[in-house]
Design a protein around this motif. Structure first.
Motif, PDB file in Angstrom:
ATOM      1  N   SER A 164       0.833  -1.206   0.000  1.00 15.09           N
ATOM      2  CA  SER A 164       0.000   0.000   0.000  1.00 15.09           C
ATOM      3  C   SER A 164       0.869   1.257   0.000  1.00 15.09           C
ATOM      4  O   SER A 164       0.564   2.235  -0.691  1.00 15.09           O
ATOM      5  CB  SER A 164      -0.914   0.022   1.222  1.00 15.09           C
ATOM      6  OG  SER A 164      -1.782  -1.091   1.185  1.00 15.09           O
ATOM      7  N   ALA A 165       1.956   1.249   0.748  1.00 17.43           N
ATOM      8  CA  ALA A 165       2.857   2.401   0.789  1.00 17.43           C
ATOM      9  C   ALA A 165       3.537   2.610  -0.562  1.00 17.43           C
ATOM     10  O   ALA A 165       3.679   3.748  -1.028  1.00 17.43           O
ATOM     11  CB  ALA A 165       3.897   2.218   1.882  1.00 17.43           C
ATOM     12  N   VAL A 166       3.926   1.538  -1.201  1.00 16.56           N
ATOM     13  CA  VAL A 166       4.541   1.646  -2.524  1.00 16.56           C
ATOM     14  C   VAL A 166       3.528   2.173  -3.531  1.00 16.56           C
ATOM     15  O   VAL A 166       3.834   3.057  -4.340  1.00 16.56           O
ATOM     16  CB  VAL A 166       5.123   0.277  -2.970  1.00 16.56           C
ATOM     17  CG1 VAL A 166       5.537   0.298  -4.422  1.00 16.56           C
ATOM     18  CG2 VAL A 166       6.298  -0.095  -2.082  1.00 16.56           C
ATOM     19  N   ALA A 167       2.303   1.678  -3.482  1.00 13.07           N
ATOM     20  CA  ALA A 167       1.265   2.156  -4.388  1.00 13.07           C
ATOM     21  C   ALA A 167       0.966   3.633  -4.142  1.00 13.07           C
ATOM     22  O   ALA A 167       0.785   4.402  -5.089  1.00 13.07           O
ATOM     23  CB  ALA A 167      -0.002   1.325  -4.227  1.00 13.07           C
ATOM     24  N   ALA A 168       0.939   4.046  -2.884  1.00 13.57           N
ATOM     25  CA  ALA A 168       0.689   5.454  -2.562  1.00 13.57           C
ATOM     26  C   ALA A 168       1.833   6.335  -3.055  1.00 13.57           C
ATOM     27  O   ALA A 168       1.600   7.436  -3.560  1.00 13.57           O
ATOM     28  CB  ALA A 168       0.506   5.619  -1.057  1.00 13.57           C
ATOM     29  N   ALA A 169       3.068   5.870  -2.953  1.00 11.87           N
ATOM     30  CA  ALA A 169       4.213   6.643  -3.437  1.00 11.87           C
ATOM     31  C   ALA A 169       4.176   6.785  -4.956  1.00 11.87           C
ATOM     32  O   ALA A 169       4.455   7.862  -5.494  1.00 11.87           O
ATOM     33  CB  ALA A 169       5.512   5.972  -2.993  1.00 11.87           C
ATOM     34  N   ILE A 170       3.807   5.721  -5.640  1.00 15.53           N
ATOM     35  CA  ILE A 170       3.703   5.783  -7.106  1.00 15.53           C
ATOM     36  C   ILE A 170       2.588   6.737  -7.507  1.00 15.53           C
ATOM     37  O   ILE A 170       2.752   7.569  -8.396  1.00 15.53           O
ATOM     38  CB  ILE A 170       3.481   4.369  -7.687  1.00 15.53           C
ATOM     39  CG1 ILE A 170       4.746   3.532  -7.514  1.00 15.53           C
ATOM     40  CG2 ILE A 170       3.061   4.443  -9.148  1.00 15.53           C
ATOM     41  CD1 ILE A 170       4.570   2.073  -7.852  1.00 15.53           C
ATOM     42  N   TRP A 171       1.444   6.653  -6.829  1.00 16.41           N
ATOM     43  CA  TRP A 171       0.330   7.542  -7.149  1.00 16.41           C
ATOM     44  C   TRP A 171       0.694   9.000  -6.878  1.00 16.41           C
ATOM     45  O   TRP A 171       0.379   9.888  -7.667  1.00 16.41           O
ATOM     46  CB  TRP A 171      -0.902   7.153  -6.342  1.00 16.41           C
ATOM     47  CG  TRP A 171      -2.047   8.075  -6.620  1.00 16.41           C
ATOM     48  CD1 TRP A 171      -2.919   8.008  -7.664  1.00 16.41           C
ATOM     49  CD2 TRP A 171      -2.418   9.235  -5.870  1.00 16.41           C
ATOM     50  NE1 TRP A 171      -3.814   9.049  -7.597  1.00 16.41           N
ATOM     51  CE2 TRP A 171      -3.527   9.823  -6.506  1.00 16.41           C
ATOM     52  CE3 TRP A 171      -1.912   9.832  -4.711  1.00 16.41           C
ATOM     53  CZ2 TRP A 171      -4.136  10.959  -6.028  1.00 16.41           C
ATOM     54  CZ3 TRP A 171      -2.527  10.971  -4.244  1.00 16.41           C
ATOM     55  CH2 TRP A 171      -3.630  11.521  -4.906  1.00 16.41           C
ATOM     56  N   ALA A 172       1.379   9.266  -5.770  1.00 15.97           N
ATOM     57  CA  ALA A 172       1.761  10.643  -5.437  1.00 15.97           C
ATOM     58  C   ALA A 172       2.736  11.193  -6.472  1.00 15.97           C
ATOM     59  O   ALA A 172       2.646  12.354  -6.872  1.00 15.97           O
ATOM     60  CB  ALA A 172       2.381  10.690  -4.046  1.00 15.97           C
ATOM     61  N   GLY A 173       3.657  10.375  -6.920  1.00 16.28           N
ATOM     62  CA  GLY A 173       4.581  10.813  -7.963  1.00 16.28           C
ATOM     63  C   GLY A 173       3.873  11.099  -9.265  1.00 16.28           C
ATOM     64  O   GLY A 173       4.183  12.069  -9.968  1.00 16.28           O
ATOM     65  N   TRP A 174       2.883  10.285  -9.607  1.00 12.21           N
ATOM     66  CA  TRP A 174       2.121  10.498 -10.845  1.00 12.21           C
ATOM     67  C   TRP A 174       1.232  11.731 -10.727  1.00 12.21           C
ATOM     68  O   TRP A 174       1.086  12.504 -11.664  1.00 12.21           O
ATOM     69  CB  TRP A 174       1.282   9.259 -11.142  1.00 12.21           C
ATOM     70  CG  TRP A 174       0.453   9.414 -12.374  1.00 12.21           C
ATOM     71  CD1 TRP A 174       0.875   9.308 -13.664  1.00 12.21           C
ATOM     72  CD2 TRP A 174      -0.940   9.733 -12.433  1.00 12.21           C
ATOM     73  NE1 TRP A 174      -0.183   9.531 -14.519  1.00 12.21           N
ATOM     74  CE2 TRP A 174      -1.300   9.795 -13.790  1.00 12.21           C
ATOM     75  CE3 TRP A 174      -1.909   9.972 -11.472  1.00 12.21           C
ATOM     76  CZ2 TRP A 174      -2.591  10.078 -14.199  1.00 12.21           C
ATOM     77  CZ3 TRP A 174      -3.193  10.256 -11.882  1.00 12.21           C
ATOM     78  CH2 TRP A 174      -3.516  10.305 -13.237  1.00 12.21           C
ATOM     79  N   ALA A 175       0.640  11.942  -9.561  1.00 12.52           N
ATOM     80  CA  ALA A 175      -0.283  13.058  -9.381  1.00 12.52           C
ATOM     81  C   ALA A 175       0.426  14.406  -9.392  1.00 12.52           C
ATOM     82  O   ALA A 175      -0.158  15.412  -9.790  1.00 12.52           O
ATOM     83  CB  ALA A 175      -1.054  12.886  -8.074  1.00 12.52           C
ATOM     84  N   THR A 176       1.681  14.454  -8.973  1.00  9.93           N
ATOM     85  CA  THR A 176       2.410  15.719  -8.906  1.00  9.93           C
ATOM     86  C   THR A 176       3.379  15.895 -10.064  1.00  9.93           C
ATOM     87  O   THR A 176       4.235  16.766 -10.011  1.00  9.93           O
ATOM     88  CB  THR A 176       3.180  15.823  -7.581  1.00  9.93           C
ATOM     89  OG1 THR A 176       4.110  14.750  -7.493  1.00  9.93           O
ATOM     90  CG2 THR A 176       2.243  15.800  -6.402  1.00  9.93           C
TER      91      THR A 176
END
Length: 56
Positions: free
Chosen positions: A13-25
Motif C-alpha cells: 500500500s505504501a509503494v502504491a501510494a508513493a507511485i500515485w503521489a509521484g504520478w499526481a504531482t
C-alpha cells in the motif's frame, strides 16, 4: 506465512501510494502552446473579417 502477509499488505500500500503521489504531482508538459496558437488564429480571422466588412 500469515505474518508475512500482514507485513506485505501495508508495504504494498505504501509503494502504491508513493507511485500515485509521484504520478499526481508530475509536471505536465502540454502547456498553453496549442491554446495560444488557436487564439492567434482566431484573432487573425476576426481582423480579416472586420477589414472586409468595413470596405463593403
Amino acid at each position: 506465512m500469515a505474518a508475512i502477509a500482514w507485513l506485505v499488505i501495508p508495504v504494498a500500500s505504501a509503494v502504491a501510494a508513493a507511485i500515485w503521489a509521484g504520478w499526481a504531482t508530475r509536471t505536465k508538459k502540454t502547456g498553453d502552446v496549442a491554446e495560444l496558437a488557436g487564439y492567434a488564429r482566431f484573432r487573425e480571422a476576426m481582423e480579416r473579417s472586420h477589414s472586409r466588412s468595413g470596405a463593403a
